[in-house]
Design a protein around this motif. Structure first.
Motif, PDB file in Angstrom:
ATOM      1  N   VAL A  17       0.887  -1.175   0.000  1.00 16.40           N
ATOM      2  CA  VAL A  17       0.000   0.000   0.000  1.00 16.40           C
ATOM      3  C   VAL A  17       0.916   1.213   0.000  1.00 16.40           C
ATOM      4  N   MET A  18       0.812   2.024  -1.062  1.00 15.62           N
ATOM      5  CA  MET A  18       1.747   3.128  -1.265  1.00 15.62           C
ATOM      6  C   MET A  18       1.006   4.449  -1.460  1.00 15.62           C
ATOM      7  N   LEU A  19       1.735   5.512  -1.216  1.00 14.35           N
ATOM      8  CA  LEU A  19       1.262   6.863  -1.505  1.00 14.35           C
ATOM      9  C   LEU A  19       2.030   7.336  -2.729  1.00 14.35           C
ATOM     10  N   TRP A  20       1.306   7.649  -3.810  1.00 13.75           N
ATOM     11  CA  TRP A  20       1.928   8.072  -5.051  1.00 13.75           C
ATOM     12  C   TRP A  20       1.733   9.563  -5.244  1.00 13.75           C
ATOM     13  N   GLN A  21       2.797  10.280  -5.470  1.00 14.39           N
ATOM     14  CA  GLN A  21       2.812  11.730  -5.690  1.00 14.39           C
ATOM     15  C   GLN A  21       2.144  12.515  -4.561  1.00 14.39           C
ATOM     16  N   GLY A  22       2.022  11.898  -3.404  1.00 14.20           N
ATOM     17  CA  GLY A  22       1.492  12.587  -2.237  1.00 14.20           C
ATOM     18  C   GLY A  22      -0.007  12.701  -2.173  1.00 14.20           C
ATOM     19  N   ASP A  23      -0.710  12.328  -3.267  1.00 12.82           N
ATOM     20  CA  ASP A  23      -2.158  12.528  -3.258  1.00 12.82           C
ATOM     21  C   ASP A  23      -2.974  11.349  -3.782  1.00 12.82           C
ATOM     22  N   THR A  24      -2.341  10.186  -3.917  1.00 13.89           N
ATOM     23  CA  THR A  24      -3.047   9.002  -4.411  1.00 13.89           C
ATOM     24  C   THR A  24      -2.606   7.776  -3.614  1.00 13.89           C
ATOM     25  N   ILE A  25      -3.588   7.037  -3.084  1.00 16.63           N
ATOM     26  CA  ILE A  25      -3.307   5.767  -2.402  1.00 16.63           C
ATOM     27  C   ILE A  25      -3.396   4.655  -3.433  1.00 16.63           C
ATOM     28  N   VAL A  71      -3.009   0.355  -4.009  1.00 11.50           N
ATOM     29  CA  VAL A  71      -2.881  -1.010  -3.491  1.00 11.50           C
ATOM     30  C   VAL A  71      -2.478  -1.883  -4.670  1.00 11.50           C
ATOM     31  N   PHE A  72      -1.346  -2.566  -4.535  1.00 12.51           N
ATOM     32  CA  PHE A  72      -0.845  -3.430  -5.606  1.00 12.51           C
ATOM     33  C   PHE A  72      -1.269  -4.864  -5.342  1.00 12.51           C
ATOM     34  N   TYR A  73      -1.709  -5.570  -6.395  1.00 13.21           N
ATOM     35  CA  TYR A  73      -2.118  -6.961  -6.215  1.00 13.21           C
ATOM     36  C   TYR A  73      -1.282  -7.931  -7.040  1.00 13.21           C
ATOM     37  N   GLU A  74      -0.183  -7.454  -7.622  1.00 10.58           N
ATOM     38  CA  GLU A  74       0.785  -8.326  -8.290  1.00 10.58           C
ATOM     39  C   GLU A  74       2.186  -7.756  -8.086  1.00 10.58           C
ATOM     40  N   ARG A  75       3.187  -8.630  -8.085  1.00  9.80           N
ATOM     41  CA  ARG A  75       4.578  -8.185  -7.966  1.00  9.80           C
ATOM     42  C   ARG A  75       5.075  -7.765  -9.338  1.00  9.80           C
ATOM     43  N   PHE A  76       5.864  -6.688  -9.389  1.00  6.46           N
ATOM     44  CA  PHE A  76       6.507  -6.289 -10.634  1.00  6.46           C
ATOM     45  C   PHE A  76       7.676  -5.360 -10.339  1.00  6.46           C
ATOM     46  N   ASP A  77       8.603  -5.295 -11.284  1.00  8.20           N
ATOM     47  CA  ASP A  77       9.729  -4.373 -11.172  1.00  8.20           C
ATOM     48  C   ASP A  77       9.222  -2.963 -11.416  1.00  8.20           C
ATOM     49  N   SER A  78       9.773  -2.004 -10.689  1.00  4.35           N
ATOM     50  CA  SER A  78       9.289  -0.634 -10.796  1.00  4.35           C
ATOM     51  C   SER A  78      10.411   0.367 -10.563  1.00  4.35           C
ATOM     52  N   ALA A  79      10.401   1.418 -11.343  1.00  2.00           N
ATOM     53  CA  ALA A  79      11.349   2.516 -11.154  1.00  2.00           C
ATOM     54  C   ALA A  79      10.675   3.690 -10.447  1.00  2.00           C
ATOM     55  N   TYR A  80       9.407   3.511 -10.040  1.00  3.51           N
ATOM     56  CA  TYR A  80       8.672   4.582  -9.359  1.00  3.51           C
ATOM     57  C   TYR A  80       9.205   4.828  -7.958  1.00  3.51           C
ATOM     58  N   SER A  81       9.076   6.038  -7.518  1.00  2.00           N
ATOM     59  CA  SER A  81       9.460   6.420  -6.165  1.00  2.00           C
ATOM     60  C   SER A  81       8.180   6.784  -5.407  1.00  2.00           C
ATOM     61  N   ASP A  82       7.819   5.969  -4.430  1.00  8.28           N
ATOM     62  CA  ASP A  82       6.581   6.132  -3.669  1.00  8.28           C
ATOM     63  C   ASP A  82       6.866   6.128  -2.174  1.00  8.28           C
ATOM     64  N   THR A  83       5.860   6.515  -1.400  1.00 12.19           N
ATOM     65  CA  THR A  83       5.923   6.439   0.057  1.00 12.19           C
ATOM     66  C   THR A  83       5.164   5.200   0.508  1.00 12.19           C
ATOM     67  N   SER A  84       5.820   4.325   1.223  1.00  7.87           N
ATOM     68  CA  SER A  84       5.166   3.120   1.722  1.00  7.87           C
ATOM     69  C   SER A  84       4.236   3.478   2.883  1.00  7.87           C
ATOM     70  N   LEU A  85       2.982   3.016   2.784  1.00  9.88           N
ATOM     71  CA  LEU A  85       2.007   3.235   3.859  1.00  9.88           C
ATOM     72  C   LEU A  85       1.775   1.980   4.678  1.00  9.88           C
ATOM     73  N   GLY A  86       2.047   0.820   4.072  1.00  8.71           N
ATOM     74  CA  GLY A  86       1.810  -0.428   4.793  1.00  8.71           C
ATOM     75  C   GLY A  86       1.799  -1.607   3.848  1.00  8.71           C
ATOM     76  N   LYS A  87       1.368  -2.739   4.379  1.00 10.88           N
ATOM     77  CA  LYS A  87       1.398  -3.991   3.629  1.00 10.88           C
ATOM     78  C   LYS A  87       0.201  -4.829   4.031  1.00 10.88           C
ATOM     79  N   ILE A  88      -0.492  -5.392   3.056  1.00  7.55           N
ATOM     80  CA  ILE A  88      -1.546  -6.369   3.299  1.00  7.55           C
ATOM     81  C   ILE A  88      -0.857  -7.726   3.263  1.00  7.55           C
TER      82      ILE A  88
END
Length: 88
Positions: free
Chosen positions: A47-55, A57-74
């Motif tokens: 569960v991540m915060l993207w660009q400070g204004d979007t929550i 929830v990811f439901y598959e694993r994948f490689d990513s170059a995005y920089s996000d704020t981690s909010l938690g984990k299900i």
């Protein structure tokens, strides 16, 4: 105010959600403080915060170059994809 504290202070909270590939995301009514990191991948249940204004929830694993704020984990993700995406 930390993002998780902001969210819990406003519960219950209704958000308009959207589906995109391997995630479900919802814009927030206001931006939250960020502490971005780029781990190189995301896992199902993150569960991540993207660009400070979007929550997100990811439901598959994948490689990513995005920089996000981690909010938690299900933790129990076996049925997460079906539950959040209506994808079977």
């Amino acid at each position: 105010m930390k993002p998780i504290r902001w969210c819990s202070a406003r519960k219950p909270c209704r958000l308009s959600e959207h589906r995109l590939d391997n995630e479900k995301h919802a814009p927030l009514p206001q931006s939250l403080p960020r502490s971005n990191s780029c781990p190189g991948f995301v896992e199902a249940g993150d569960v991540m915060l993207w660009q400070g204004d979007t929550i997100v929830v990811f439901y598959e694993r994948f490689d990513s170059a995005y920089s996000d704020t981690s909010l938690g984990k299900i933790c129990e993700t076996e049925k997460l994809k079906a539950a959040v995406s209506n994808v079977r």
